[in-house]
Enzyme design. Structure first.
Site, PDB file in Angstrom:
ATOM      1  CB  ALA A 119      -0.921  -0.017   1.215  1.00  0.00           C
TER       2      ALA A 119
ATOM      3  CB  SER B 176       1.735  -4.288 -13.977  1.00  0.00           C
ATOM      4  OG  SER B 176       1.692  -2.917 -14.249  1.00  0.00           O
TER       5      SER B 176
ATOM      6  CD  GLU C 136      -7.363 -15.303 -13.795  1.00  0.00           C
ATOM      7  OE1 GLU C 136      -6.528 -16.191 -13.888  1.00  0.00           O
ATOM      8  OE2 GLU C 136      -7.784 -14.634 -14.767  1.00  0.00           O
TER       9      GLU C 136
ATOM     10  CE  LYS D 295      -2.508  -8.176  -8.922  1.00  0.00           C
ATOM     11  NZ  LYS D 295      -1.223  -8.471  -8.347  1.00  0.00           N
TER      12      LYS D 295
ATOM     13  CG  ASP E 148       1.236 -11.660  -2.818  1.00  0.00           C
ATOM     14  OD1 ASP E 148       1.985 -11.124  -3.665  1.00  0.00           O
ATOM     15  OD2 ASP E 148       1.138 -11.252  -1.644  1.00  0.00           O
TER      16      ASP E 148
ATOM     17  NE  ARG F 235       6.534  -7.729 -13.571  1.00  0.00           N
ATOM     18  CZ  ARG F 235       5.573  -6.996 -13.045  1.00  0.00           C
ATOM     19  NH1 ARG F 235       4.438  -6.837 -13.698  1.00  0.00           N
ATOM     20  NH2 ARG F 235       5.721  -6.448 -11.875  1.00  0.00           N
TER      21      ARG F 235
ATOM     22  CE1 TYR G 164      -0.547 -14.007 -14.914  1.00  0.00           C
ATOM     23  CE2 TYR G 164      -0.593 -15.344 -12.906  1.00  0.00           C
ATOM     24  CZ  TYR G 164      -0.029 -14.343 -13.674  1.00  0.00           C
ATOM     25  OH  TYR G 164       1.052 -13.668 -13.209  1.00  0.00           O
TER      26      TYR G 164
ATOM     27  CE  LYS H 186      -2.854  -5.010  -5.985  1.00  0.00           C
ATOM     28  NZ  LYS H 186      -1.885  -4.383  -5.259  1.00  0.00           N
TER      29      LYS H 186
ATOM     30  CB  CYS I 133      16.444 -21.512  29.067  1.00  0.00           C
ATOM     31  SG  CYS I 133      14.907 -22.365  28.727  1.00  0.00           S
TER      32      CYS I 133
ATOM     33  CB  CYS J  80      15.101 -25.106  32.423  1.00  0.00           C
ATOM     34  SG  CYS J  80      16.417 -24.832  31.227  1.00  0.00           S
TER      35      CYS J  80
ATOM     36  CB  CYS K  97      17.598 -23.712  26.257  1.00  0.00           C
ATOM     37  SG  CYS K  97      17.616 -24.581  27.814  1.00  0.00           S
TER      38      CYS K  97
ATOM     39  CB  CYS L  38      15.099 -27.394  29.139  1.00  0.00           C
ATOM     40  SG  CYS L  38      14.051 -26.106  28.477  1.00  0.00           S
TER      41      CYS L  38
HETATM   42  S1  IVH Z   1      -2.939 -11.224 -15.701  1.00  0.00           S
HETATM   43  C1  IVH Z   1      -1.352  -8.055 -18.877  1.00  0.00           C
HETATM   44  N1  IVH Z   1      -3.797 -12.773 -13.784  1.00  0.00           N
HETATM   45  O1  IVH Z   1      -0.261  -9.484 -11.035  1.00  0.00           O
HETATM   46  C2  IVH Z   1      -1.516  -8.509 -17.472  1.00  0.00           C
HETATM   47  N2  IVH Z   1      -1.889 -11.415 -13.367  1.00  0.00           N
HETATM   48  O2  IVH Z   1      -0.193  -6.492 -11.393  1.00  0.00           O
HETATM   49  C3  IVH Z   1      -1.308  -9.949 -17.310  1.00  0.00           C
HETATM   50  N3  IVH Z   1      -0.945 -11.746 -11.134  1.00  0.00           N
HETATM   51  O3  IVH Z   1       2.495  -9.205 -13.160  1.00  0.00           O
HETATM   52  C4  IVH Z   1      -1.437 -10.374 -15.914  1.00  0.00           C
HETATM   53  N4  IVH Z   1      -2.361 -13.272 -10.466  1.00  0.00           N
HETATM   54  O4  IVH Z   1       2.412 -11.159 -11.578  1.00  0.00           O
HETATM   55  C5  IVH Z   1      -2.880 -11.862 -14.152  1.00  0.00           C
HETATM   56  N5  IVH Z   1      -4.631 -14.239 -12.190  1.00  0.00           N
HETATM   57  C6  IVH Z   1      -3.737 -13.326 -12.564  1.00  0.00           C
HETATM   58  C7  IVH Z   1      -2.715 -12.906 -11.713  1.00  0.00           C
HETATM   59  C8  IVH Z   1      -1.816 -11.947 -12.133  1.00  0.00           C
HETATM   60  C9  IVH Z   1      -1.294 -12.565 -10.142  1.00  0.00           C
HETATM   61  C10 IVH Z   1       0.195 -10.800 -11.055  1.00  0.00           C
HETATM   62  C11 IVH Z   1       1.161 -10.899 -12.183  1.00  0.00           C
HETATM   63  C12 IVH Z   1       1.196  -9.537 -12.814  1.00  0.00           C
HETATM   64  C13 IVH Z   1       0.663  -8.689 -11.710  1.00  0.00           C
HETATM   65  C14 IVH Z   1      -0.040  -7.491 -12.317  1.00  0.00           C
END
Ligand code: IVH
Length: 711
Positions: A54, A102, A136, A138, A140, A159, A248, A336, A429, A432, A453, A459
């Site tokens: 954030a 992204s 779907e 996202k 991490d 990437r 994906y 998000k 410790c 003990c 310890c 212990c």
């Molecule tokens: S689609 C053109 N689908 O999020 C964009 N990205 O902020 C193609 N990520 O770099 C990305 N889950 O590392 C897509 N289900 C998902 C994802 C996903 C995680 C990540 C990915 C991307 C970043 C974009």
């Protein structure tokens, strides 16, 4: 930077973008470019972010806002021109033929409604035209691109900065979810599948446990663990890390297998990839929003970290028409989840002791809700982590929860009242009272991150584990006394220390609650156990020493000590004397071939603890006898002498030769000194021979040794 200058900069950083003068804006953009680059490096190359997502997003948003107001000030090195960090050195570079971009972000439901409206307007859709959008989780983790030519995996990359990444083909090949060869017919000549490499919560916890046990640094979260594991120069290390992959999206394709996003995902599945099982398609914005809230609720139970939901226009022809704006596609959106972070007060730091004696500091927090769960504890890992965070009891801290992983402290909130006293990591410790020590790793010479310890036998946190070791096969080897029985007897205070095992029968005779009356026991099984204990009242000295569970004393070292010192009494007496590092006992201990400083210290420390000596004394009182190893030969030509082996031996292994020499009554040393009586030199013997000549020590070759040994 002086204090005045620093506060002027801080004031500037607080000022809203619209109120900045041209000059101030230029200065701010320069600062932001530097800051963002620094955090990109920390995140992408070091896998060690210092600020939350954030906070990072806020830096980028501010940069974008200032650039929007003063487009003429956009810098050559502006963060808005790039997505991540330059690839790190060490891997080959891969230029992505189709850049890896992204996603733009949405933070609330209205942002999603706007997204759909924008698309409808752009495509000029009528009110009753349906706009199917996929949804779907996202994931991490970190994204990777996998290139297949004629169905074979040929190139895999991270990437990097979106334009150029690192060649991690060998590492990606070790991931089970990534097929080496695509399944099925009609596979386009060139296929580039993109997706996320990640680690499950369970695997992450197990990996960190292994790291901790090995005294290695632990990973802050599954994403860092995945990134750190994928970017190993040695693919064998990657192979030992439990990584997974969800497909994906795609990069270069010589031909598309379908006309929709969902159709392509179906093809990916058929080819052998894992597509997220929650992948779905919605026909209205409200359905998308429901999907999002449903996933949000299930977030903690998925078993891996996700940080939002990704929406994509399903029809590929529409995706093409929509195209891209700056760094992200107009046809996709990342919705998000609110940050699973919160501020609270660190009330105190307590120390927990693990089964193997590792001391782990735990933060006790004023309870706070983080992502829907009340958090009142967080792990601090070890003393170094407390130091790194600079955290003191009483501080306000930011805590973070990643799925069901133990919450962590991210950082101290500096502009809140600070705690007064620094936390002093205890040197005893808490369970003990024994000393807690950080050992030096004998291989690296570095101080271990973990304090341990030294009270093993007494212990309570370690007792069951130690007792289990004490009775194990290569130690006292007591039949019928396994982990289960030990744990139950410990619980009921029948056996708390090793010597209690040998007084069990006598105490049972006087007790009202007899062993034979316990659940799962009868008079036969009780009798059998007492007999089994009785037959082990006399054990060889090396087993006795091994059973004590002295750190670094395994079976081999136990035998070495048993041979070198002969009897338990002599051994104990010498180890106590060796507490004085100036004593003969200490130098003698170190002169034993195979005993280094770390081992020597750990043995001496063990006997320096009163409670350990009490256990040994208790065993003696309970009638336990340590039998010396078979007499060494007294009349051999090397009895009582000190022998050094050097160079390579061809007719016997080094350990065989050593064992034989010991049996012949000799002491085997690792280095040549004035005390050395004989040197057995094989080919390749180096500096030791020169020293021998200098000291006038007798040297023989292997043949002469074989004759002497009668072998
Ligand atoms: S689609 C053109 N689908 O999020 C964009 N990205 O902020 C193609 N990520 O770099 C990305 N889950 O590392 C897509 N289900 C998902 C994802 C996903 C995680 C990540 C990915 C991307 C970043 C974009």
């Amino acid at each position: 930077m002086n204090a005045k200058r620093k506060s002027a900069d801080e004031a500037l950083a607080q000022k809203e973008a619209e109120h900045l003068t041209l000059e101030e804006a230029a200065e701010e953009l320069a600062r932001l470019a530097g800051e963002i680059e620094k955090h990109d490096k920390l995140y992408y190359q070091k896998d060690a972010p210092r600020i939350s997502d954030a906070e990072y997003d806020a830096l980028r948003r501010r940069n974008d806002a200032i650039e929007a107001r003063y487009p003429e000030l956009v810098r050559e090195d502006s963060p808005s021109h790039r997505v991540g960090a330059q690839p790190a050195d060490g891997f080959g570079k891969v230029v992505h033929r189709v850049p890896m971009l992204s996603l733009s972000n949405a933070f609330d439901d209205d942002d999603v409604r706007d997204f759909a409206l924008r698309i409808r307007r752009f495509l000029n859709l009528k009110e009753d035209d349906i706009l199917p959008i996929t949804a779907e989780p996202k994931i991490d983790g970190l994204s990777a691109a996998l290139r297949y030519e004629k169905g074979e995996f040929v190139l895999g990359a991270t990437r990097g900065d979106g334009r150029e990444g690192e060649n991690v083909t060998a590492n990606l090949k070790t991931i089970g979810d990534i097929p080496a060869t695509l399944k099925g017919k009609d596979i386009p000549d060139v296929v580039e599948v993109r997706g996320e490499v990640y680690m499950s919560h369970e695997d992450f916890a197990a990996l960190n446990e292994r790291q901790r046990e090995a005294g290695k640094p632990v990973f802050a979260n599954p994403r860092n663990a995945a990134a750190g594991s994928l970017r190993q120069l040695d693919a064998k290390i990657t192979a030992s890390r439990p990584l997974r992959f969800f497909a994906y999206t795609w990069g270069e394709m010589s031909e598309m297998p379908a006309e929709t996003q969902s159709g392509v995902m179906e093809a990916f599945r058929k080819w052998g990839f894992t597509v997220n099982p929650l992948f779905g398609r919605c026909d209205s914005v409200e359905a998308l929003i429901d999907f999002y809230h449903d996933i949000e609720e299930r977030r903690a139970t998925l078993g891996y970290d996700i940080d939002g939901v990704v929406y994509k226009v399903d029809r590929l022809d529409w995706q093409n028409r929509l195209g891209f704006v700056s760094r992200s596609p107009r046809w996709a959106l990342a919705h998000k989840f609110p940050a699973e972070q919160a501020m609270t007060v660190l009330e105190k730091i307590e120390i927990q002791v693990g089964r193997t004696g590792a001391l782990t500091p735990v933060a006790r927090l004023t309870p706070v809700t983080v992502g829907g769960v009340v958090v009142s504890n967080a792990t601090l890992h070890n003393a170094d982590e407390i130091e790194r965070l600079g955290v003191r009891p009483g501080d306000t801290v930011v805590v973070q929860r990643a799925g069901d992983v133990i919450p962590q402290i991210v950082r101290v909130v500096e502009d809140r009242p600070r705690g007064k006293k620094k936390f002093v990591f205890p040197d005893t410790c808490p369970e003990c009272g024994s000393h807690a020590v950080r050992e030096t790793n004998p291989k690296t010479g570095k101080l271990d991150a973990v304090a341990r310890c030294t009270g093993g036998l007494v212990c309570p946190a370690q007792a069951v584990e130690r007792l289990r070791h004490f009775v194990s096969r290569n130690a006292f080897d007591i039949e019928g006394l396994g982990e289960k029985q030990i744990a139950a007897f410990y619980e009921d205070e029948l056996i708390r220390r090793p010597d209690d095992i040998f007084t069990l029968e006598a105490r049972d005779a006087k007790s009202l609650k007899k062993l034979k009356d316990r659940e799962g026991w009868g008079s036969t099984s009780a009798r059998k156990l007492f007999d089994a204990i009785d037959t082990r009242r006399e054990v060889e000295l090396d087993r006795f020493i091994f059973a004590l569970g002295i750190r670094h004393v395994g079976e081999t070292n136990a035998r070495l000590l048993a041979r070198s010192y002969g009897t338990l009494d002599h051994f104990e007496e010498q180890m106590r004397a060796a507490a004085d590092r100036e004593s003969d006992a200490w130098s003698e201990l170190l002169s034993i071939d195979g005993v280094g400083e770390v081992l020597a210290e750990s043995i001496v420390d063990f006997f320096a603890e009163a409670h350990n000596r009490e256990v040994v004394e208790g065993l003696r009182k309970a009638g336990v006898k340590a039998v010396p190893l078979p007499e060494q030969e007294k009349s051999s030509p090397i009895a009582g002498k000190t022998v050094v082996f050097t160079g390579s031996l061809e007719r016997m292994t080094r350990s065989e030769a050593k064992a034989r020499a010991e049996q012949m009554g000799a002491k085997v040393a690792g280095s040549v000194s004035a005390k050395t009586d004989l040197i057995v030199a094989g080919p390749g013997a180096g500096s030791k021979l020169a020293k021998a000549a200098e000291l006038g020590i007798e040297v023989i070759d292997e043949d002469a040794w074989m004759e002497m040994a009668g072998a």
